[in-house]
Design a protein around this motif. Structure first.
Motif, mmCIF file in Angstrom:
data_model
loop_
_atom_site.group_PDB
_atom_site.id
_atom_site.type_symbol
_atom_site.label_atom_id
_atom_site.label_comp_id
_atom_site.label_asym_id
_atom_site.label_seq_id
_atom_site.Cartn_x
_atom_site.Cartn_y
_atom_site.Cartn_z
ATOM 1 N N HIS A 2 33.967 -92.110 -35.627
ATOM 2 C CA HIS A 2 34.583 -90.533 -35.765
ATOM 3 C C HIS A 2 34.621 -90.188 -34.099
ATOM 4 O O HIS A 2 33.756 -90.370 -33.263
ATOM 5 C CB HIS A 2 33.711 -89.923 -36.578
ATOM 6 N N SER A 58 29.370 -97.189 -38.804
ATOM 7 C CA SER A 58 29.583 -97.094 -40.137
ATOM 8 C C SER A 58 29.039 -95.607 -40.682
ATOM 9 O O SER A 58 28.603 -94.943 -40.026
ATOM 10 C CB SER A 58 28.514 -97.974 -41.100
ATOM 11 N N ASN A 59 29.780 -95.290 -41.804
ATOM 12 C CA ASN A 59 29.575 -93.913 -42.348
ATOM 13 C C ASN A 59 28.316 -93.541 -42.837
ATOM 14 O O ASN A 59 27.654 -92.547 -42.711
ATOM 15 C CB ASN A 59 30.643 -93.713 -43.612
ATOM 16 N N PHE A 62 26.251 -92.714 -39.707
ATOM 17 C CA PHE A 62 26.737 -91.416 -39.309
ATOM 18 C C PHE A 62 26.113 -90.297 -40.270
ATOM 19 O O PHE A 62 25.680 -89.388 -39.927
ATOM 20 C CB PHE A 62 28.412 -91.360 -39.393
ATOM 21 N N LEU A 115 30.576 -88.209 -46.865
ATOM 22 C CA LEU A 115 30.558 -89.521 -46.421
ATOM 23 C C LEU A 115 29.919 -90.444 -47.568
ATOM 24 O O LEU A 115 29.974 -91.466 -47.730
ATOM 25 C CB LEU A 115 29.709 -89.716 -45.284
#
Length: 115
Positions: A2, A58-59, A62, A115
């Motif tokens: 992001h 990766s989410n 995150f 997320l």
């Protein structure tokens, strides 16, 4: 990955950091290595963890960094409540700061849930 600079929550956390630094600059000189230092480090941690997490692959990673940022935001809130109790801050400064920290907490929680 992001782009953290485009995230509204990162921008708001940067504004929160500026506000905390402005307010903590008015703390008594003997708090230089105490509450002032602690709250300044905590508020920097909010924006920093958002940025670091955004750069992860990766989410899931995150989201973990966002949770750390959220914890730091609650730390800032607690420290500023203490600053108010100790008489270092009050009135409009404290009201504005508490609203800003609450907004950042809500945005972080919303992004974590997304997320």
């Amino acid at each position: 990955m992001h782009n953290f600079k485009e995230l509204r929550v990162w921008k708001e956390s940067m504004e929160l950091a500026k506000l905390v630094y402005t307010i903590s600059a008015k703390f008594p000189a003997d708090e230089k290595y105490g509450l002032k230092s602690q709250v300044n480090r905590a508020v920097v941690s909010v924006a920093s963890n958002i940025a670091e997490g955004a750069g992860r692959g990766s989410n899931k990673e995150f989201a973990q960094f966002l949770k750390v940022a959220l914890g730091s935001a609650f730390e800032v809130e607690t420290q500023m409540i203490l600053a108010d109790v100790f008489g270092f801050v009050g009135g409009e400064d404290n009201k504005k700061l508490m609203q800003q920290v609450s907004d950042v907490q809500k945005m972080l929680n919303g992004l974590i849930n997304k997320l």
